[in-house]
Enzyme design. Structure first.
Site, PDB file in Angstrom:
ATOM      1  N   ASP A   1      35.291  46.226  36.597  1.00 46.04           N
ATOM      2  CA  ASP A   1      36.265  45.940  36.840  1.00 46.04           C
ATOM      3  C   ASP A   1      36.617  45.864  38.234  1.00 46.04           C
ATOM      4  OD1 ASP A   1      36.539  43.801  34.360  1.00 46.04           O
ATOM      5  OD2 ASP A   1      38.095  45.123  34.151  1.00 46.04           O
TER       6      ASP A   1
ATOM      7  N   LYS B   1      40.043  47.426  26.159  1.00 49.11           N
ATOM      8  CA  LYS B   1      39.695  48.153  27.094  1.00 49.11           C
ATOM      9  C   LYS B   1      39.755  49.885  27.385  1.00 49.11           C
ATOM     10  CE  LYS B   1      38.692  44.761  30.557  1.00 49.11           C
ATOM     11  NZ  LYS B   1      39.900  43.904  31.581  1.00 49.11           N
TER      12      LYS B   1
END
Length: 273
Positions: free
Chosen positions: A103, A68
């Site tokens: 997220d 990420k």
């Protein structure tokens, strides 16, 4: 519907456990999209070469641990949650690579769906990109105080400082330290992390409800210790962040709903059962 590049995948390391292909495949069938969504094991060292090797048939990528931060660095443009957290879990490919963090949205919706949106105090276990997203989500749900527990003291201090910057009152505690009472515990630890039984029991004793971002293997050692309060797996977060990803892949934004989104959600839930 939606002509153009049709290849997508989830990348990470490990990746064999990922349920993302099930979720995306179910959604694409309802939406009538002839898109192919696979999975590929890619580590940080190999990420740049793998990304640069994609051709024009590729529409986008989902990124999981440990990619990420590297995906954030490679994006030409980033949405607000990506800029806030320094993490990207979705890349929309094209002449310019656009990075998104879904997220935060996914965890927020998962906690609301699980009836845990009213917590005021929380504990976050783990110190990576998902933990930063968790702090943002908790703030938006009304949490005011959070304690951070990680396996590395330096990482805990960095995460607590991030929490303070975004408006939380954050404290650092040792992962195996004395228990303090909180309404909600959010674990971003990998599912295969084996905490000592005494430490897991102490965390569970006054930890309120447990949300575990991990879902494979299940139950985790931590979830097994949680016997007196609700436990939610990361599948609900995976579901809602995937909806936002599909919105991005289809519309270019996570804010525009999918056609017949209730039916899409129903099919995605069925794929997880």
């Amino acid at each position: 519907m939606s002509s153009g590049p049709s290849r997508l995948a989830v990348w990470g390391d490990p990746i064999d456990h990922s349920r993302s292909p099930d979720l995306h495949g179910a959604a694409y069938r309802v939406l009538g999209l002839n898109w192919d969504y696979g999975r590929r094991r890619v580590d940080v060292a190999g990420f740049d070469a793998a990304l640069d090797g994609l051709d024009g048939t590729w529409r986008g990528l989902s990124l999981t641990m440990p990619l990420k931060e590297r995906a954030f660095a490679r994006a030409d443009e980033r949405d607000d949650d990506a800029l806030l957290t320094g993490a990207v879990n979705t890349l929309l490919l094209g002449e310019r690579v656009r990075g998104f963090n879904t997220d935060v949205r996914g965890l927020t919706e998962a906690l609301r769906a699980g009836g845990l949106g009213g917590s005021r105090t929380a504990r976050v276990l783990g110190g990576g990109a998902t933990a930063r997203s968790a702090l943002v989500s908790l703030l938006r749900l009304g949490v005011v105080e959070v304690e951070v527990r990680t396996r590395r003291a330096e990482q805990a201090q960095e995460l607590a400082a991030f929490g303070e910057r975004i408006g939380l009152r954050a404290a650092v505690r040792a992962l195996d330290g004395p228990a303090t009472a909180v309404d909600l515990t959010v674990s971003t630890l990998p599912g295969d992390v084996a905490l000592p039984a005494a430490a897991a029991a102490a965390l569970a004793a006054d930890g309120g409800a447990l949300f575990s971002a991990a879902y494979a293997p299940w139950p985790t050692a931590l979830a097994e210790a949680w016997t007196a309060a609700p436990v939610l797996t990361g599948l609900e977060m995976l579901l809602h962040q995937a909806v936002a990803q599909i919105r991005i892949f289809l519309h270019g934004t996570p804010d525009e709903a999918l056609p017949d989104e209730p039916a899409v959600l129903e099919a995605m839930r069925a794929a997880l059962r």
